[in-house]
Design an enzyme around this catalytic site. Structure first.
Site, PDB file in Angstrom:
ATOM      1  CG  ASN A   1      -0.322  -0.358   2.636  1.00 29.98           C
ATOM      2  OD1 ASN A   1       0.697  -0.784   2.714  1.00 29.98           O
ATOM      3  ND2 ASN A   1      -1.055   0.334   3.509  1.00 29.98           N
TER       4      ASN A   1
ATOM      5  CB  CYS B   1      -5.183  -1.497  -1.820  1.00 31.03           C
ATOM      6  SG  CYS B   1      -6.621  -0.697  -0.824  1.00 31.03           S
TER       7      CYS B   1
ATOM      8  CD  GLU C   1      -1.553   4.705   4.598  1.00 31.60           C
ATOM      9  OE1 GLU C   1      -1.134   5.570   5.338  1.00 31.60           O
ATOM     10  OE2 GLU C   1      -2.355   3.611   4.775  1.00 31.60           O
TER      11      GLU C   1
ATOM     12  CD  GLU D   1      -5.745  -5.930  -1.422  1.00 31.97           C
ATOM     13  OE1 GLU D   1      -4.720  -4.941  -1.190  1.00 31.97           O
ATOM     14  OE2 GLU D   1      -6.290  -6.000  -0.834  1.00 31.97           O
TER      15      GLU D   1
ATOM     16  CB  CYS E   1      -8.878  -4.180  -4.106  1.00 34.23           C
ATOM     17  SG  CYS E   1      -7.501  -3.298  -3.683  1.00 34.23           S
TER      18      CYS E   1
ATOM     19  CB  CYS F   1     -10.916  -2.596   0.297  1.00 36.33           C
ATOM     20  SG  CYS F   1     -10.388  -1.853  -1.382  1.00 36.33           S
TER      21      CYS F   1
HETATM   22  N1  THU Z   1      -5.275  -1.722   2.492  1.00 36.54           N
HETATM   23  C1  THU Z   1      -4.485  -2.475   1.605  1.00 36.54           C
HETATM   24  O1  THU Z   1      -3.683  -2.244   1.105  1.00 36.54           O
HETATM   25  N2  THU Z   1      -5.230  -3.643   1.057  1.00 36.54           N
HETATM   26  C2  THU Z   1      -6.512  -4.135   1.583  1.00 36.54           C
HETATM   27  O2  THU Z   1      -6.959  -5.212   1.352  1.00 36.54           O
HETATM   28  C3  THU Z   1      -7.116  -3.365   2.750  1.00 36.54           C
HETATM   29  C4  THU Z   1      -6.451  -2.070   3.014  1.00 36.54           C
HETATM   30  C5  THU Z   1      -4.559  -0.533   2.984  1.00 36.54           C
HETATM   31  C6  THU Z   1      -4.975   0.724   2.525  1.00 36.54           C
HETATM   32  C7  THU Z   1      -4.497   1.626   3.694  1.00 36.54           C
HETATM   33  O3  THU Z   1      -3.388   2.219   3.179  1.00 36.54           O
HETATM   34  C8  THU Z   1      -4.275   0.888   4.858  1.00 36.54           C
HETATM   35  O4  THU Z   1      -4.507  -0.560   4.251  1.00 36.54           O
HETATM   36  C9  THU Z   1      -5.550   1.065   5.709  1.00 36.54           C
HETATM   37  O5  THU Z   1      -6.722   0.996   5.299  1.00 36.54           O
END
Ligand code: THU
Length: 131
Positions: free
Chosen positions: A42, A53, A44, A55, A90, A87
């Site tokens: 991920n 994310c 941000e 994925e 994704c 999520c």
């Molecule tokens: N996140 C992912 O990378 N994948 C997921 O399946 C769930 C959430 C990340 C997004 C964000 O950077 C952090 O987790 C918190 O939501």
């Protein structure tokens, strides 16, 4: 590559995660039929909604390298107490290319569960829906 090894590849991506806001690192590893693995973490952003994310990072790497119709299994690794299922955004992005994808969701203790994307996104909207 075994499921366990793919999950370990996903966990290894925590080292590259950029998650200063949520402090929730996530890693992903996408396995193709020929054994190629595309990994992601991920990433941000100070504009929170621009975060991507793990994925989708792996998905974009695969598609942009010419792999888009040969995915077999996606492993996702979080550090929480719950299994790190993808999520909604994704799930939708993955469904476009691999509606029958196997998904492995791991949690902080290293254990993981398996599901099919078609179970995670039933009655999904995909390319065929536009025909
Ligand atoms: N996140 C992912 O990378 N994948 C997921 O399946 C769930 C959430 C990340 C997004 C964000 O950077 C952090 O987790 C918190 O939501």
């Amino acid at each position: 590559m075994t499921d366990q090894e793919l999950v370990e590849r996903a966990f290894a991506m925590h080292q590259f995660s950029y998650a200063p806001y949520s402090r929730f690192p996530v890693g992903a590893a996408l396995l193709c039929e020929d054994g190629t693995v595309f990994t992601g973490c991920n990433v941000e952003n100070a504009a929170f909604g621009s975060a991507i994310c793990a994925e989708r990072t792996a998905l974009l790497k695969a598609v942009s390298e010419g792999h888009r119709d040969d995915w077999t299994t996606l492993a996702i690794a979080g550090r929480g107490q719950d299994y790190c299922w993808p999520c909604g955004s994704c799930r939708q992005m993955l469904y476009e290319f691999a509606p029958d994808l196997r998904v492995l969701a791991a949690r902080g203790d290293g254990t993981f569960q398996e599901a099919l994307l078609s179970e995670l996104l039933p009655c999904g909207f995909g390319p065929k829906s536009l025909a």
